[in-house]
Design an enzyme around this catalytic site. Structure first.
Site, PDB file in Angstrom:
ATOM      1  N   PHE A 142     -10.563   1.849 -28.059  1.00 43.22           N
ATOM      2  CA  PHE A 142     -11.110   1.670 -26.710  1.00 43.22           C
ATOM      3  C   PHE A 142     -11.170   2.977 -25.925  1.00 43.22           C
ATOM      4  CE2 PHE A 142      -6.636   1.660 -25.404  1.00 43.22           C
ATOM      5  CZ  PHE A 142      -6.696   2.340 -24.189  1.00 43.22           C
ATOM      6  N   LYS A 190     -18.141  -0.994 -35.729  1.00 39.63           N
ATOM      7  CA  LYS A 190     -17.438  -2.046 -34.972  1.00 39.63           C
ATOM      8  C   LYS A 190     -16.640  -1.373 -33.865  1.00 39.63           C
ATOM      9  CE  LYS A 190     -13.620  -3.779 -34.629  1.00 39.63           C
ATOM     10  NZ  LYS A 190     -13.598  -3.985 -33.177  1.00 39.63           N
ATOM     11  N   GLU A 195     -13.228  -4.069 -28.853  1.00 38.60           N
ATOM     12  CA  GLU A 195     -13.689  -5.244 -28.096  1.00 38.60           C
ATOM     13  C   GLU A 195     -13.391  -5.119 -26.594  1.00 38.60           C
ATOM     14  OE1 GLU A 195     -11.314  -4.876 -30.331  1.00 38.60           O
ATOM     15  OE2 GLU A 195     -10.113  -6.691 -30.574  1.00 38.60           O
ATOM     16  N   CYS A 198      -5.822  10.323 -27.134  1.00 35.50           N
ATOM     17  CA  CYS A 198      -4.970  10.583 -28.299  1.00 35.50           C
ATOM     18  C   CYS A 198      -4.459  12.020 -28.265  1.00 35.50           C
ATOM     19  CB  CYS A 198      -5.745  10.346 -29.573  1.00 35.50           C
ATOM     20  SG  CYS A 198      -7.194  11.382 -29.677  1.00 35.50           S
ATOM     21  N   GLU A 233       4.609   5.734 -28.464  1.00 36.51           N
ATOM     22  CA  GLU A 233       3.360   6.228 -27.875  1.00 36.51           C
ATOM     23  C   GLU A 233       3.032   5.296 -26.708  1.00 36.51           C
ATOM     24  OE1 GLU A 233      -0.385   5.480 -29.873  1.00 36.51           O
ATOM     25  OE2 GLU A 233      -1.194   7.359 -29.121  1.00 36.51           O
TER      26      GLU A 233
HETATM   27  P1  NAD Z   1      -6.148  -0.356 -31.794  1.00 41.65           P
HETATM   28  O1  NAD Z   1      -5.444   0.059 -33.018  1.00 41.65           O
HETATM   29  O2  NAD Z   1      -5.612  -1.522 -31.025  1.00 41.65           O
HETATM   30  O3  NAD Z   1      -7.683  -0.730 -32.115  1.00 41.65           O
HETATM   31  C1  NAD Z   1      -8.513   0.128 -32.854  1.00 41.65           C
HETATM   32  C2  NAD Z   1      -9.557  -0.701 -33.586  1.00 41.65           C
HETATM   33  O4  NAD Z   1      -8.885  -1.586 -34.497  1.00 41.65           O
HETATM   34  C3  NAD Z   1     -10.387  -1.599 -32.654  1.00 41.65           C
HETATM   35  O5  NAD Z   1     -11.721  -1.579 -33.082  1.00 41.65           O
HETATM   36  C4  NAD Z   1      -9.760  -2.968 -32.835  1.00 41.65           C
HETATM   37  O6  NAD Z   1     -10.674  -4.015 -32.653  1.00 41.65           O
HETATM   38  C5  NAD Z   1      -9.268  -2.930 -34.268  1.00 41.65           C
HETATM   39  N1  NAD Z   1      -8.079  -3.771 -34.477  1.00 41.65           N
HETATM   40  C6  NAD Z   1      -7.146  -4.111 -33.561  1.00 41.65           C
HETATM   41  N2  NAD Z   1      -6.201  -4.885 -34.128  1.00 41.65           N
HETATM   42  C7  NAD Z   1      -6.533  -5.022 -35.422  1.00 41.65           C
HETATM   43  C8  NAD Z   1      -5.936  -5.698 -36.530  1.00 41.65           C
HETATM   44  N3  NAD Z   1      -4.804  -6.386 -36.401  1.00 41.65           N
HETATM   45  N4  NAD Z   1      -6.538  -5.621 -37.729  1.00 41.65           N
HETATM   46  C9  NAD Z   1      -7.684  -4.920 -37.875  1.00 41.65           C
HETATM   47  N5  NAD Z   1      -8.294  -4.273 -36.859  1.00 41.65           N
HETATM   48  C10 NAD Z   1      -7.728  -4.302 -35.649  1.00 41.65           C
HETATM   49  O7  NAD Z   1      -6.265   0.946 -30.863  1.00 41.65           O
HETATM   50  P2  NAD Z   1      -6.762   1.033 -29.379  1.00 41.65           P
HETATM   51  O8  NAD Z   1      -5.712   0.442 -28.487  1.00 41.65           O
HETATM   52  O9  NAD Z   1      -8.151   0.539 -29.254  1.00 41.65           O
HETATM   53  O10 NAD Z   1      -6.825   2.613 -29.184  1.00 41.65           O
HETATM   54  C11 NAD Z   1      -5.723   3.381 -28.809  1.00 41.65           C
HETATM   55  C12 NAD Z   1      -5.035   3.967 -30.017  1.00 41.65           C
HETATM   56  O11 NAD Z   1      -5.940   4.758 -30.755  1.00 41.65           O
HETATM   57  C13 NAD Z   1      -3.891   4.903 -29.646  1.00 41.65           C
HETATM   58  O12 NAD Z   1      -2.840   4.686 -30.537  1.00 41.65           O
HETATM   59  C14 NAD Z   1      -4.485   6.287 -29.827  1.00 41.65           C
HETATM   60  O13 NAD Z   1      -3.570   7.307 -30.093  1.00 41.65           O
HETATM   61  C15 NAD Z   1      -5.372   6.045 -31.005  1.00 41.65           C
HETATM   62  N6  NAD Z   1      -6.400   7.067 -31.081  1.00 41.65           N
HETATM   63  C16 NAD Z   1      -6.251   8.030 -32.014  1.00 41.65           C
HETATM   64  C17 NAD Z   1      -7.181   9.032 -32.108  1.00 41.65           C
HETATM   65  C18 NAD Z   1      -7.032  10.112 -33.128  1.00 41.65           C
HETATM   66  O14 NAD Z   1      -7.929  10.918 -33.240  1.00 41.65           O
HETATM   67  N7  NAD Z   1      -5.961  10.177 -33.881  1.00 41.65           N
HETATM   68  C19 NAD Z   1      -8.298   9.046 -31.248  1.00 41.65           C
HETATM   69  C20 NAD Z   1      -8.424   8.036 -30.315  1.00 41.65           C
HETATM   70  C21 NAD Z   1      -7.463   7.038 -30.240  1.00 41.65           C
END
Ligand code: NAD
Length: 500
Positions: A153, A177, A180, A285, A385
């Site tokens: 997100f 994808k 959401e 991130c 985090e």
């Molecule tokens: P998230 O892990 O909740 O979601 C990421 C994606 O995974 C979304 O598209 C979501 O729909 C999907 N998802 C969520 N739960 C799932 C499940 N149980 N099984 C399969 N898919 C699932 O992350 P977020 O809250 O959207 O984003 C924030 C996180 O992303 C933070 O931890 C941040 O550090 C990380 N991030 C990392 C980088 C990087 O470059 N390392 C960059 C941006 C964000």
């Protein structure tokens, strides 16, 4: 309040016309208003879209010339540049970050599209003439087929743009994808690809949750997955995807440390800590969440930071504030929960983000910038985090103690050192176990022609995002050894081929 809009998939160049069995609410975080209902894809729908992407790939894009691809990329670059403000407004309305920050995010994504415009050059192989008598060898890189991108997100436009332009430029079909929580920016950018002349079906947007992700991970015609999100999900995606035989790059969470040595310019360091700690409400991130101060400077640095924090305006991102709300009420409450826990665990709450006014009309998911002092490993505010506007100061006695602390952390996404000592900075960049390092630069996000990625629990897989690593990730290498017959061909020889 207006009726929430329907937000749906983009398949084969058009909005999906089916009826979703499940939907998910989308909010404006600055007002708390329920603005949209997002269709969530079933596994069956994902299967259908993979079929559409595969046939678009086979019938057109797989065989597209480099010239054609570069033309689409250039047209897309122009369109994205001209619609930057529109995309930024969409990001702010669903993510909450302030408009200038949202525009900055689009600009960083645009840079990847610009990099991908050079695809004819980036895909050039090698050629060796006459490696053996009248035998030439050359290398080529070919697309994989259908690839999946799953994004978080916090950068609803930039993270998808880390991957999609390069995957398309390399000749693949893509299914993305998005998160959401803020899905509309990807739909708006996908419409620009169509306008730029990308054939229908080459890029498809499928919205959804775990069901859609699992369907992409399991589908045999999806050849590679680029994932960005939290570490537990990144690990899951990596394990499941690789078990299913796919190429996977899964970028995970972070806990970024900013090390300030006693000789640093403390005004520069205080500015940097505030910018990198509270920009985008800490939902980056590459946000700085742990400020490691080598004594005796901590008191002075904290005073400078506190002074700057007092001037920050938190509010609706459309009003020219410094910092917006958090993305959802649940996330805001989770982050706020760390404030009491930090105090219970022995940290000193210097600035409490639950206090003070915000410049908004009420109902938003706000938490103002928060500062902890005397934070130590073992406290949840240090170990987790938090992903919110919470900056923790850890006091250490020496550079060696600071380095050991940073290297012991499970994450290794970004870090920064602030110092005027070139030797210390050079030692740090050599010794620190982190993928991206800033020297007097707090958020060292690499330019598009370098690659972005962390170490340890911040990245699973061995390919970082964009730059040449992106080109390699989305292509397979092939080496051709060729001889054109002439009247002097050599006859039968059962020995292993050797140069002659
Ligand atoms: P998230 O892990 O909740 O979601 C990421 C994606 O995974 C979304 O598209 C979501 O729909 C999907 N998802 C969520 N739960 C799932 C499940 N149980 N099984 C399969 N898919 C699932 O992350 P977020 O809250 O959207 O984003 C924030 C996180 O992303 C933070 O931890 C941040 O550090 C990380 N991030 C990392 C980088 C990087 O470059 N390392 C960059 C941006 C964000």
């Amino acid at each position: 309040m207006s009726t929430p809009a329907r937000i749906t998939h983009l398949v084969n160049g058009a909005s999906w016309e089916g009826t979703a069995e499940r939907t998910s609410p989308v909010y404006n975080p600055a007002t708390g208003e329920h603005t949209g209902n997002l269709d969530l894809a079933s596994a069956d729908l994902v299967g259908e879209v993979v079929g559409i992407a595969k046939s678009a790939w086979q019938s057109s894009w797989q065989r597209s010339s480099l010239t054609q691809r570069a033309q689409v990329l250039f047209a897309f670059r122009e369109l994205l540049n001209s619609r930057k403000k529109d995309i930024a407004a969409i990001i702010t309305s669903e993510h909450g970050k302030v408009l200038s920050d949202a525009e900055g995010e689009v600009t960083r994504g645009l840079e990847v599209a610009e990099f991908a415009c050079g695809i004819p050059h980036l895909l050039k192989g090698g050629f060796s003439e006459n490696v053996s008598t009248k035998v030439d060898v050359y290398s080529i890189r070919q697309p994989l087929g259908v690839v999946g991108v799953i994004s978080p997100f916090n950068f609803p436009a930039m993270v998808p743009l880390w991957f999609v332009p390069i995957a398309i430029a390399c000749g693949n079909a893509v299914i993305i994808k998005p998160s959401e929580k803020d899905p509309s920016a990807v739909n708006a950018v996908a419409a620009l690809w169509k306008e730029a002349g990308l054939p229908d079906g080459v890029l498809n947007v499928v919205h959804g949750d775990k069901e859609a992700v699992d369907a992409l991970l399991e589908h045999p015609d999806v050849k590679a997955i680029s994932f960005v999100g939290s570490t537990p999900i990144a690990q899951y995606v990596y394990d499941t995807g690789t078990r299913a035989g796919k190429r996977v790059q899964a970028l995970g969470g972070a806990k970024n440390h900013m090390l300030v040595l006693p000789d640093a310019d403390l005004d520069l360091a205080a500015d940097a800590a505030v910018n990198a700690g509270f920009g985008s409400a800490g939902e980056r991130c590459m946000a700085i969440s742990a400020l490691v101060a080598v004594e005796p400077i901590a008191d002075e640095l904290i005073a400078k930071i506190t002074d700057r924090m007092g001037k920050l305006v938190t509010g609706d991102g459309t009003r020219g504030c410094d910092m917006g709300p958090l993305v959802t009420k649940a996330h805001r409450d989770k982050v706020a929960g760390y404030l009491d826990r930090g105090v219970e665990e022995g940290a000193t709450l210097v600035v409490d983000g639950r206090e003070g006014d915000v410049d908004a009309d009420g109902g938003g998911f706000f938490l103002r910038p928060t500062l902890f002092d005397n934070v130590k490993p073992g406290m949840s505010v240090y170990d987790d985090e938090i992903f919110g506007p919470v900056l923790s100061v850890v006091r250490v006695r020496s550079y060696d103690e600071a380095l050991a602390l940073i290297n012991a952390n499970q994450y290794g996404n970004g870090t920064a050192i602030f110092t005027n000592d070139g030797g210390a900075a050079r030692r740090f960049q050599n010794e620190v176990e982190v993928g991206m390092v800033g020297i007097n630069v707090p958020i060292p996000v690499p330019m598009a022609y370098y690659s972005f990625g962390g170490w340890k629990a911040s990245l699973f897989g061995d390919s970082h995002a964009h730059g040449m690593e992106g080109v390699h990730f989305y292509t397979r290498g092939k080496v051709v050894t060729s001889r054109w017959l002439d009247p002097s061909h050599g006859g039968i020889n059962l020995g292993f081929p050797q140069n002659q």
